[in-house]
Design a protein around this motif. Structure first.
Motif, PDB file in Angstrom:
ATOM      1  N   ASP A 494      58.538  44.726  85.808  1.00 24.33           N
ATOM      2  CA  ASP A 494      57.360  44.821  84.950  1.00 24.33           C
ATOM      3  C   ASP A 494      57.578  43.925  83.730  1.00 24.33           C
ATOM      4  O   ASP A 494      58.691  43.436  83.489  1.00 24.33           O
ATOM      5  CB  ASP A 494      57.056  46.278  84.572  1.00 24.33           C
ATOM      6  N   PRO A 495      56.538  43.655  82.926  1.00 20.26           N
ATOM      7  CA  PRO A 495      56.687  42.725  81.795  1.00 20.26           C
ATOM      8  C   PRO A 495      57.797  43.113  80.827  1.00 20.26           C
ATOM      9  O   PRO A 495      58.512  42.238  80.327  1.00 20.26           O
ATOM     10  CB  PRO A 495      55.312  42.769  81.125  1.00 20.26           C
ATOM     11  N   GLU A 496      57.963  44.389  80.546  1.00 20.14           N
ATOM     12  CA  GLU A 496      59.026  44.815  79.638  1.00 20.14           C
ATOM     13  C   GLU A 496      60.391  44.450  80.196  1.00 20.14           C
ATOM     14  O   GLU A 496      61.260  43.931  79.484  1.00 20.14           O
ATOM     15  CB  GLU A 496      58.948  46.324  79.408  1.00 20.14           C
ATOM     16  N   GLN A 497      60.611  44.723  81.484  1.00 18.25           N
ATOM     17  CA  GLN A 497      61.899  44.430  82.096  1.00 18.25           C
ATOM     18  C   GLN A 497      62.142  42.928  82.180  1.00 18.25           C
ATOM     19  O   GLN A 497      63.271  42.462  81.997  1.00 18.25           O
ATOM     20  CB  GLN A 497      61.958  45.064  83.485  1.00 18.25           C
ATOM     21  N   SER A 498      61.076  42.160  82.443  1.00 22.45           N
ATOM     22  CA  SER A 498      61.221  40.706  82.489  1.00 22.45           C
ATOM     23  C   SER A 498      61.656  40.165  81.133  1.00 22.45           C
ATOM     24  O   SER A 498      62.558  39.323  81.041  1.00 22.45           O
ATOM     25  CB  SER A 498      59.896  40.066  82.910  1.00 22.45           C
ATOM     26  N   GLN A 499      61.005  40.652  80.078  1.00 23.61           N
ATOM     27  CA  GLN A 499      61.364  40.165  78.750  1.00 23.61           C
ATOM     28  C   GLN A 499      62.770  40.625  78.375  1.00 23.61           C
ATOM     29  O   GLN A 499      63.509  39.904  77.702  1.00 23.61           O
ATOM     30  CB  GLN A 499      60.353  40.641  77.702  1.00 23.61           C
ATOM     31  N   ALA A 500      63.151  41.817  78.825  1.00 16.57           N
ATOM     32  CA  ALA A 500      64.514  42.289  78.559  1.00 16.57           C
ATOM     33  C   ALA A 500      65.538  41.403  79.255  1.00 16.57           C
ATOM     34  O   ALA A 500      66.604  41.110  78.694  1.00 16.57           O
ATOM     35  CB  ALA A 500      64.663  43.737  79.016  1.00 16.57           C
ATOM     36  N   LEU A 501      65.245  40.958  80.477  1.00 16.21           N
ATOM     37  CA  LEU A 501      66.153  40.066  81.183  1.00 16.21           C
ATOM     38  C   LEU A 501      66.269  38.730  80.458  1.00 16.21           C
ATOM     39  O   LEU A 501      67.374  38.200  80.271  1.00 16.21           O
ATOM     40  CB  LEU A 501      65.666  39.861  82.619  1.00 16.21           C
ATOM     41  N   LEU A 502      65.129  38.157  80.042  1.00 14.35           N
ATOM     42  CA  LEU A 502      65.172  36.906  79.289  1.00 14.35           C
ATOM     43  C   LEU A 502      65.964  37.074  77.996  1.00 14.35           C
ATOM     44  O   LEU A 502      66.747  36.200  77.610  1.00 14.35           O
ATOM     45  CB  LEU A 502      63.754  36.424  78.985  1.00 14.35           C
ATOM     46  N   THR A 503      65.768  38.213  77.320  1.00 12.38           N
ATOM     47  CA  THR A 503      66.484  38.462  76.071  1.00 12.38           C
ATOM     48  C   THR A 503      67.979  38.562  76.317  1.00 12.38           C
ATOM     49  O   THR A 503      68.785  38.020  75.556  1.00 12.38           O
ATOM     50  CB  THR A 503      65.970  39.757  75.417  1.00 12.38           C
ATOM     51  N   ALA A 504      68.362  39.245  77.377  1.00 10.10           N
ATOM     52  CA  ALA A 504      69.782  39.431  77.672  1.00 10.10           C
ATOM     53  C   ALA A 504      70.477  38.114  77.980  1.00 10.10           C
ATOM     54  O   ALA A 504      71.650  37.930  77.642  1.00 10.10           O
ATOM     55  CB  ALA A 504      69.950  40.400  78.850  1.00 10.10           C
ATOM     56  N   VAL A 505      69.762  37.171  78.600  1.00  8.16           N
ATOM     57  CA  VAL A 505      70.377  35.910  78.996  1.00  8.16           C
ATOM     58  C   VAL A 505      70.222  34.840  77.914  1.00  8.16           C
ATOM     59  O   VAL A 505      71.180  34.171  77.534  1.00  8.16           O
ATOM     60  CB  VAL A 505      69.780  35.406  80.329  1.00  8.16           C
ATOM     61  N   VAL A 506      69.016  34.690  77.397  1.00 11.72           N
ATOM     62  CA  VAL A 506      68.734  33.619  76.444  1.00 11.72           C
ATOM     63  C   VAL A 506      69.161  33.990  75.030  1.00 11.72           C
ATOM     64  O   VAL A 506      69.580  33.140  74.250  1.00 11.72           O
ATOM     65  CB  VAL A 506      67.229  33.255  76.487  1.00 11.72           C
ATOM     66  N   GLY A 507      69.053  35.270  74.685  1.00 16.43           N
ATOM     67  CA  GLY A 507      69.418  35.714  73.347  1.00 16.43           C
ATOM     68  C   GLY A 507      68.232  36.311  72.614  1.00 16.43           C
ATOM     69  O   GLY A 507      67.096  35.811  72.718  1.00 16.43           O
ATOM     70  N   ARG A 508      68.495  37.361  71.871  1.00 14.15           N
ATOM     71  CA  ARG A 508      67.420  38.089  71.190  1.00 14.15           C
ATOM     72  C   ARG A 508      66.687  37.212  70.171  1.00 14.15           C
ATOM     73  O   ARG A 508      65.464  37.254  70.043  1.00 14.15           O
ATOM     74  CB  ARG A 508      68.004  39.328  70.509  1.00 14.15           C
ATOM     75  N   LEU A 532      63.203  34.280  87.047  1.00 12.90           N
ATOM     76  CA  LEU A 532      63.518  34.513  85.634  1.00 12.90           C
ATOM     77  C   LEU A 532      64.924  34.026  85.303  1.00 12.90           C
ATOM     78  O   LEU A 532      65.152  33.436  84.239  1.00 12.90           O
ATOM     79  CB  LEU A 532      63.386  36.002  85.313  1.00 12.90           C
ATOM     80  N   ARG A 533      65.864  34.279  86.199  1.00 11.52           N
ATOM     81  CA  ARG A 533      67.239  33.836  85.966  1.00 11.52           C
ATOM     82  C   ARG A 533      67.313  32.314  85.903  1.00 11.52           C
ATOM     83  O   ARG A 533      68.000  31.741  85.055  1.00 11.52           O
ATOM     84  CB  ARG A 533      68.128  34.384  87.078  1.00 11.52           C
ATOM     85  N   ILE A 534      66.599  31.627  86.782  1.00  3.15           N
ATOM     86  CA  ILE A 534      66.593  30.164  86.782  1.00  3.15           C
ATOM     87  C   ILE A 534      65.957  29.637  85.507  1.00  3.15           C
ATOM     88  O   ILE A 534      66.468  28.707  84.861  1.00  3.15           O
ATOM     89  CB  ILE A 534      65.861  29.644  88.035  1.00  3.15           C
ATOM     90  N   ALA A 535      64.822  30.224  85.116  1.00  6.11           N
ATOM     91  CA  ALA A 535      64.151  29.789  83.888  1.00  6.11           C
ATOM     92  C   ALA A 535      65.046  30.001  82.670  1.00  6.11           C
ATOM     93  O   ALA A 535      65.131  29.143  81.781  1.00  6.11           O
ATOM     94  CB  ALA A 535      62.831  30.545  83.725  1.00  6.11           C
ATOM     95  N   ALA A 536      65.729  31.145  82.619  1.00  6.59           N
ATOM     96  CA  ALA A 536      66.607  31.431  81.482  1.00  6.59           C
ATOM     97  C   ALA A 536      67.772  30.446  81.431  1.00  6.59           C
ATOM     98  O   ALA A 536      68.171  29.993  80.352  1.00  6.59           O
ATOM     99  CB  ALA A 536      67.126  32.864  81.582  1.00  6.59           C
ATOM    100  N   ALA A 537      68.322  30.098  82.593  1.00  2.00           N
ATOM    101  CA  ALA A 537      69.425  29.143  82.624  1.00  2.00           C
ATOM    102  C   ALA A 537      68.983  27.775  82.101  1.00  2.00           C
ATOM    103  O   ALA A 537      69.719  27.099  81.376  1.00  2.00           O
ATOM    104  CB  ALA A 537      69.968  29.023  84.048  1.00  2.00           C
ATOM    105  N   ARG A 538      67.777  27.373  82.459  1.00  2.00           N
ATOM    106  CA  ARG A 538      67.279  26.083  81.970  1.00  2.00           C
ATOM    107  C   ARG A 538      67.096  26.115  80.450  1.00  2.00           C
ATOM    108  O   ARG A 538      67.400  25.133  79.755  1.00  2.00           O
ATOM    109  CB  ARG A 538      65.957  25.738  82.657  1.00  2.00           C
ATOM    110  N   LEU A 539      66.620  27.232  79.928  1.00  2.00           N
ATOM    111  CA  LEU A 539      66.458  27.347  78.476  1.00  2.00           C
ATOM    112  C   LEU A 539      67.808  27.301  77.764  1.00  2.00           C
ATOM    113  O   LEU A 539      67.929  26.728  76.676  1.00  2.00           O
ATOM    114  CB  LEU A 539      65.734  28.657  78.137  1.00  2.00           C
ATOM    115  N   LEU A 540      68.831  27.918  78.357  1.00  2.91           N
ATOM    116  CA  LEU A 540      70.152  27.903  77.737  1.00  2.91           C
ATOM    117  C   LEU A 540      70.712  26.489  77.646  1.00  2.91           C
ATOM    118  O   LEU A 540      71.399  26.147  76.678  1.00  2.91           O
ATOM    119  CB  LEU A 540      71.114  28.787  78.537  1.00  2.91           C
TER     120      LEU A 540
END
Length: 684
Positions: A494-508, A532-540
């Motif tokens: 869900d959107p909350e969990q997606s944003q939590a995953l992005l936060t955990a990987v990319v940073g708060r 989401l994991r791929i997108a977060a890795a690209r942002l990092l």
């Protein structure tokens, strides 16, 4: 619908999220939600909305704000969440399912009542509900002065407990991630400083620990004119004396080819193979995939059927099961094998995690000791099945003295591994006596990427004293029918969990700077864990890339652009291509036609029209696509395809016009409907 207070005030239906604009009705709504079910006096509401100097028309203006709120609720279909006018004020009713603040408090209470096994996970799930600056879109000085600090204190208490648990279990490195951040945000918080100093010292960083003590000491003296509290001073003295405060769990090293694989309680580093064989061997494990899960490389293949290499004949199953346990002589204690991979940034799936932890740790009733408790995790490619299995295995590891082992049941080329081959590898991985109960312990098997039930049945029989988690893209209904167990079909986050995953990987900090863009990015990824994991890795790897710019770029081709150049397995299109290559060509073509159709949700009659088939044949196609995880069921009779799968189907159609194989033809008189002109559908 749910209101979100633990961040910018917003409304979500579980898929889409609307952040409310800064306005007086937004301030009014925040004031009511902070006291759910309680009457908030009219005078208090005026102070919150207008400050201490009310306009002469404040009474009428407040009523106008209430009216605007009711219109907003009607717009989003939440009229039941009515603002109720009562004597002396207003009230809004909410519960843990409609307000994230109450959901947070429920999780905290549940964690306090649970055992050590699930307390940490439940508390981290509660912390994941906090997204961005508290009430950052609420224009009320009074709320920011009186209410925001009170809410922040609730979060800090939970975070303090989380760090305590991490330190109690020797997971000092995991605690450091949280402690570095919180001690910089709250430099005078002595308990967090004490935890940070302890974690640094126990990980062998004595110099940094003493430097951190000097920092907090200097800060307190300069700002407040006081010395650190007694506990901190005693900790400094213990460090200077070199006292043993307990050790952090050792850093996990890469497993050698000859080593066995198991996991104790703590997770390992991300680059640990964590497989029963070395990379390149039949049972090797790929790199970490969706939500941190290891990816199992695949390529063209087809599901196993009875008699195929992936499944023994029914009469051979007992022989295979016997061969697994055959070499047991006397229990032999050996060195603990290296652990499985950790699952960094794992978020969400609270219900599934709770159910699995209970299943694997509950007392087994008398008369059921000969049947291993097990669960099937099924779902679409990249949806996070292996990540969930590994995460749960780490949580329950201490209940399995003989270890927790990962056994991939698909070869790198995508073909299923024969049950006897998997059994031999498992027998070599477990020391004599372990996993069968003769050593006095139990083992937990994570049987990954299962293609056919007969790959699993002999293993469940031979290791009935333990437990198993089975992951598969297929539903494995035949396995559940013969062996019981529980089934968890995973869908998108869900959107909350997606944003939590992005936060955990990319940073708060980076996500909080663009919370709306983060939600847009998660939606562009379809809330799909691998995407989401791929997108977060690209942002990092691109720290200057704005989330809004990346989300806009991604929306133009969400499937084609969700790939990482340095690892072809971290690719949404390749993962989906491989999933289709496992299917018979006609069934893969049926999926592409249905997923590429603009008509969603689908019905059986609609599918029959799109495929040019009789309804009973179209029903067979739908059933098989449901079982393969490529189709989801909504309301009875309605079916839908995930947005990424639909985009992939449209992309495949545009790149291979005229190349699709011939689909099912209508049956001739006297013959059964066929999928490819060779065999009846029910037999394939």
């Amino acid at each position: 619908m749910r209101f979100q207070l633990l961040g910018p005030l917003s409304v979500t239906d579980g898929r889409d999220l609307v952040m409310l604009p800064p306005s007086k009705p937004t301030a009014l709504l925040a004031a009511l939600l902070l006291r759910p079910g309680s009457i908030v006096p009219t005078d208090r509401l005026r102070d919150i909305v207008w400050g201490e100097e009310h306009p002469t028309t404040a009474k009428t203006a407040l009523q106008s704000c209430v009216l605007r709120l009711r219109r907003l609720f009607a717009k989003y279909g939440i009229e039941h969440q009515a603002v109720v006018a009562v004597a002396g004020g207003y009230r809004i009713d909410a519960d843990a399912d409609t307000l994230d603040l109450l959901h947070f408090r429920r999780l905290v209470a549940r964690a306090a009542a649970s055992g050590n096994d699930s307390e940490l996970y439940t508390l981290r799930s509660a912390l994941a509900l906090w997204q961005g600056g508290l009430l950052s879109n609420v224009p009320s000085d009074l709320l920011h002065r009186d209410e925001v600090p009170r809410l922040a204190e609730e979060r800090l208490r939970v975070l303090e407990r989380v760090c305590d648990i991490e330190l109690e279990h020797g997971r000092c490195r995991e605690a450091l991630v949280d402690l570095w951040e919180v001690t910089r945000v709250y430099p005078a918080h002595e308990r967090f400083a004490e935890q940070l100093v302890e974690a640094l010292y126990r990980t062998g960083r004595q110099t940094e620990a003493l430097a951190e003590y000097r920092r907090i000491k200097g800060h307190l003296r300069e700002r407040l004119g006081v010395d650190p509290r007694a506990e901190l001073q005693r900790l400094e003295l213990a460090i200077l004396r070199g006292e043993d405060l307990g050790r952090a769990e050792p850093t996990r090293r890469r497993a050698a080819p000859s080593e066995r694989t198991a996991i104790p309680d703590a997770p390992s580093s991300q680059d640990t193979p964590g497989a029963l064989a070395t990379p390149g061997s039949p049972g090797s494990l790929g790199s970490l995939g969706s939500s941190g899960s290891p990816t199992s490389p695949t390529s063209p293949g087809s599901p196993a059927s009875p008699g195929s290499p992936g499944s023994p004949a029914p009469g051979d199953r007992e022989a295979v099961a016997t061969s697994i346990a055959a070499p047991i002589a006397s229990p032999v204690a050996g060195p603990p094998p290296p652990p499985l991979p950790s699952v960094p940034g794992f978020t969400g799936r609270e219900a599934e995690v709770g159910s699995l932890v209970h299943l694997l740790t509950a007392e087994r009733p008398e008369g059921d000791a000969e049947r291993a408790p097990f669960a099937v995790l099924s779902g679409a490619p990249g949806i996070g099945k292996t990540a969930l299995a590994l995460h749960v295995a780490h949580l329950v590891g201490r209940h399995f003295p003989d270890g927790c082992l990962l056994l991939p049941l698909t070869r790198p080329d995508g073909s299923p591994r024969p049950a006897e081959e998997a059994a031999d590898e498992l027998r070599r991985a477990l020391p004599p006596g372990r996993g069968t109960g003769l050593s006095g312990g139990r083992s937990l098997l994570v049987l990954d990427d299962v293609v056919h039930p007969d790959q699993v049945r002999p293993l469940l029989t031979a290791y009935a004293c333990g437990a198993a988690i089975v992951t598969s893209r297929m539903g494995l209904a035949a396995l559940v029918a013969t062996h019981g167990g529980t089934v968890h079909r995973l869908g998108a986050l869900d959107p909350e969990q997606s944003q939590a995953l992005l936060t955990a990987v990319v940073g708060r900090e980076r996500i909080a700077a663009e919370p709306t863009a983060a939600l847009t990015l998660a939606a562009a990824c379809g809330h799909h864990p691998l995407a989401l994991r791929i997108a977060a890795a690209r942002l990092l790897t691109r720290p200057r890339l704005r989330l809004a710019d990346y989300a806009g770029w991604l929306r133009n081709d969400p499937v084609g652009r969700l790939s990482l150049a340095d690892d072809p397995r971290m690719s949404v299109p390749q993962r989906l291509d491989e999933a289709l290559q496992r299917l018979p060509p006609a069934l893969a073509d049926a999926h592409l036609r249905l997923a590429g159709s603009p008509h969603h949700p689908l019905t059986t009659s609609g599918a029959a029209g799109l495929l040019g088939l009789p309804e009973d044949t179209a029903e067979q196609v739908i059933e098989r696509l449901l079982d393969a995880g490529l189709l989801e069921e909504g309301q009875p009779g309605d079916f839908w395809t995930h947005d990424l799968l639909r985009a992939h189907a449209r992309r495949a159609a545009s790149s291979s016009v005229g190349h699709a194989p011939a689909l099912l033809r209508p049956p001739r008189h006297g013959e059964s409907p066929q999928l490819d002109g060779s065999r009846p559908a029910a037999l394939r």
